[in-house]
Design a protein around this motif. Structure first.
Motif: not given
Length: 441
Positions: A64-70, A130-135, A198-200, A205-215
Motif C-alpha cells: 500500500x505504500x512502496x509505490x510512493x516511498x520508493x 502501474x509500477x512495472x510500466x511507469x519507469x 537495491x538500485x545500486x 538503473x532507477x527504472x529497475x529500482x522502481x520497477x522491481x517493486x511490481x514483483x
C-alpha cells in the motif's frame, strides 16, 4: 468508507483463548449472518481459505505504500531521467492524495457489485501493472498515467482491506487489524530503506529500482485468486434490507466538529505526503548520501509501527484529544526547525521527530470514531472527513515543489511546512473536544 473501521475496531478486544463466553456462543450464528459495514455477509469455510486470506491481507498491506516511498527515495534520479521541473515533481507527489480521494470514493460501490475480495485482487494487479510500466512509459505524461494506475489500486485496497477484516474475521478483528497496520508500516519503511541500495545492486538503473517493486504486488495477487476460488473465504455482498439498514439523518456539512476533523485530516495528510515525497531530497541536498537519506525516511515511517498501537488506546482514555494533537504538531515544528537550521548534523533526530508528528493519522482515525454516537454517524463522518481531507492535501506537495524550484533552496518550502503545522494544531484541538456530530444539528 472503510477507514473508519481502523478507528473503531480496537474498541472491542476478543476474549482470551479458551474462554469464549456463553453469550458469544449463543450469538455465533446471528453474528455470522449479520452484514458488515460495507453490506457484506461473512460465510463459513474451512481453515485453509482463512489462512490463505490472512496471507493475502499481509501481502496486500505490504503493497500500500512502496509505490510512493520508493519514488521519494529516487526522486532526484527520476527528475533527471525524465527532465522534470520542480513543479512537475511536486505534482507527482500530489497524485497520491488525488487518487485516494477519487478512487477511494468508488471502492464501496465496486465492492457491492463484485465483492471486496475481487476488487482488492484487481487492485493488487493494478499496482503491479502501474509500477512495472511507469519507469519505461517514455516521458513524464506516461510516468504520471502509470503512477495513477498503481495509486488507483492502492486507493481501493486501502479502503476495502479493513472491511474484509471486519467482515471475515469477526472474532479476531483487533489482532488482524494490528497485523494489517504493522504490514502497512513495514512496507512503507522497507521501500524507503532498500530502494537505493537495491538500485545500486541492479546496476544503478532507477527504472529497475522502481520497477522491481511490481514483483511484490504480483505475488500479492496469488493468494487473493486462491481465496476467490475457494469461495467461502471471501465476504459476499448482501442484498435486500440487510444491505441498507435504517440510518438516522445527519447533516454532516452543518457540523463544526466534522469540518474541524476534515481540515485536520487534510493537513496531516499534506504533511505526510510532503515528507514521503521530499524529505529524502532535503537530506540529499544537505550532503547526506542517497542511501542514508532513504534510511532516514524509513526511520520516519517506521515510527508509525509502535505509535499506531499506543496513540489510539491513549486517545480513547481521554475526554479531550486536543493535547495529543498539539503535542504531535509541536514535534513537527521542532523537526522542521531542525531541517532548516542543521539538516545534516541532526538528521536522525529530525527524522524521529517527523515520524512522531506523522502519527497524527491514527489519531485522526481514532477521533473520527469518537466524535459520533451511532455507526451511521461514524460512516458519514469518516467519508466526509477523508474525502474533504484528501482534497485539501493535494496542493501542498505541489507548492513545495514550486517553491523549491523558484527559490533554489529549502528555506521557503520548510517555512511553508511549518506554517501549515500551526493551523493543524488549532483544528486538531477543536476536533479533539468531547462532542458528537449528532448533537450539533
Amino acid at each position: 468508507m472503510a477507514d473508519e473501521d481502523l478507528a473503531t475496531v480496537g474498541a472491542a478486544e476478543p476474549a482470551p483463548r479458551g474462554t469464549t463466553p456463553p453469550e458469544a456462543v449463543r450469538s455465533e450464528a446471528a453474528d455470522a449472518a449479520r452484514p458488515g459495514p460495507d453490506g457484506t455477509v461473512p460465510t463459513a469455510g474451512s481453515p485453509w481459505p482463512a489462512r490463505i486470506l490472512i496471507v493475502g491481507l499481509v501481502l496486500a498491506a505490504l503493497n500500500l505504500r512502496p509505490a510512493i516511498t520508493s519514488l521519494g527515495a529516487l526522486m532526484e534520479e527520476v527528475r533527471d531521467g525524465l527532465g522534470m521541473s520542480g513543479t512537475v515533481a511536486g505534482l507527482l507527489t500530489s497524485v497520491p492524495a488525488l487518487c485516494f480521494a477519487a478512487f477511494g470514493i468508488a471502492a464501496p460501490r465496486l465492492a457491492r457489485r463484485w465483492g471486496p475480495g475481487a476488487i482488492v485482487c484487481a487492485g493488487m494487479a493494478a499496482i503491479a501493472a502501474g509500477v512495472v510500466v511507469r519507469p519505461f512509459a517514455g516521458g513524464t505524461a506516461g510516468f504520471l498515467a502509470a503512477s495513477a494506475l498503481a495509486l488507483a489500486g492502492i486507493a481501493v485496497s486501502n479502503v476495502l482491506l479493513p472491511v474484509v477484516i471486519k467482515s471475515r474475521f469477526l472474532d479476531r478483528v483487533g489482532a488482524m487489524t494490528g497485523l494489517y497496520s504493522m504490514a502497512l508500516a513495514l512496507g512503507t519503511s522497507l521501500a524507503a530503506a532498500v530502494t537505493v541500495p537495491m538500485t545500486s545492486a541492479l546496476g544503478g538503473s532507477w527504472q529497475l529500482g522502481l520497477a522491481v517493486w511490481a514483483v511484490l504486488a504480483a505475488v500479492a495477487v496469488l493468494p487473493w485468486i486462491a481465496a476467490l476460488r475457494s469461495g467461502p473465504a471471501v465476504p459476499r455482498p448482501a442484498t435486500g434490507a440487510a444491505a441498507h439498514p435504517e440510518e438516522r439523518p445527519i447533516r454532516i456539512t452543518s457540523s463544526p466538529t466534522a469540518w474541524a476533523l476534515a481540515v485536520f485530516f487534510g493537513l496531516q495528510a499534506t504533511a505526510a505526503y510532503i515528507t514521503m515525497g521530499w524529505m529524502p531530497q532535503i537530506f540529499r541536498d544537505a550532503g547526506v548520501s542517497a542511501g542514508t537519506a532513504g534510511v532516514l525516511l524509513a526511520v520516519t515511517m517506521a515510527m508509525g509501527v509502535p505509535l499506531s498501537f499506543v496513540l489510539p488506546r491513549l486517545a480513547a482514555r481521554m475526554r479531550h484529544q486536543g493535547p495529543l494533537a498539539a503535542g504531535l504538531g509541536l514535534c513537527g515544528l521542532a523537526g522542521y526547525a531542525g531541517l532548516w537550521l542543521a539538516p545534516a548534523s541532526g538528521a536522525w533526530a529530525w527524522a524521529l521527530l517527523m515520524g512522531v508528528s506523522n502519527c497524527a493519522f491514527p489519531l485522526a482515525l481514532t477521533m473520527i470514531g469518537m466524535r459520533a454516537t451511532s455507526s451511521a454517524g461514524v460512516v458519514k463522518l469518516s467519508a466526509f472527513a477523508q474525502s474533504v481531507g484528501y482534497l485539501i492535501s493535494i496542493p501542498g506537495p505541489l507548492l513545495v515543489g514550486t517553491l523549491y524550484q523558484h527559490s533554489g533552496g529549502w528555506g521557503a518550502p520548510i517555512a511553508l511546512m511549518a506554517g501549515l503545522m500551526v493551523p493543524q494544531i488549532a483544528v486538531g484541538v477543536l476536533a479533539g473536544r468531547d462532542r458528537r456530530i449528532e448533537d450539533e444539528r
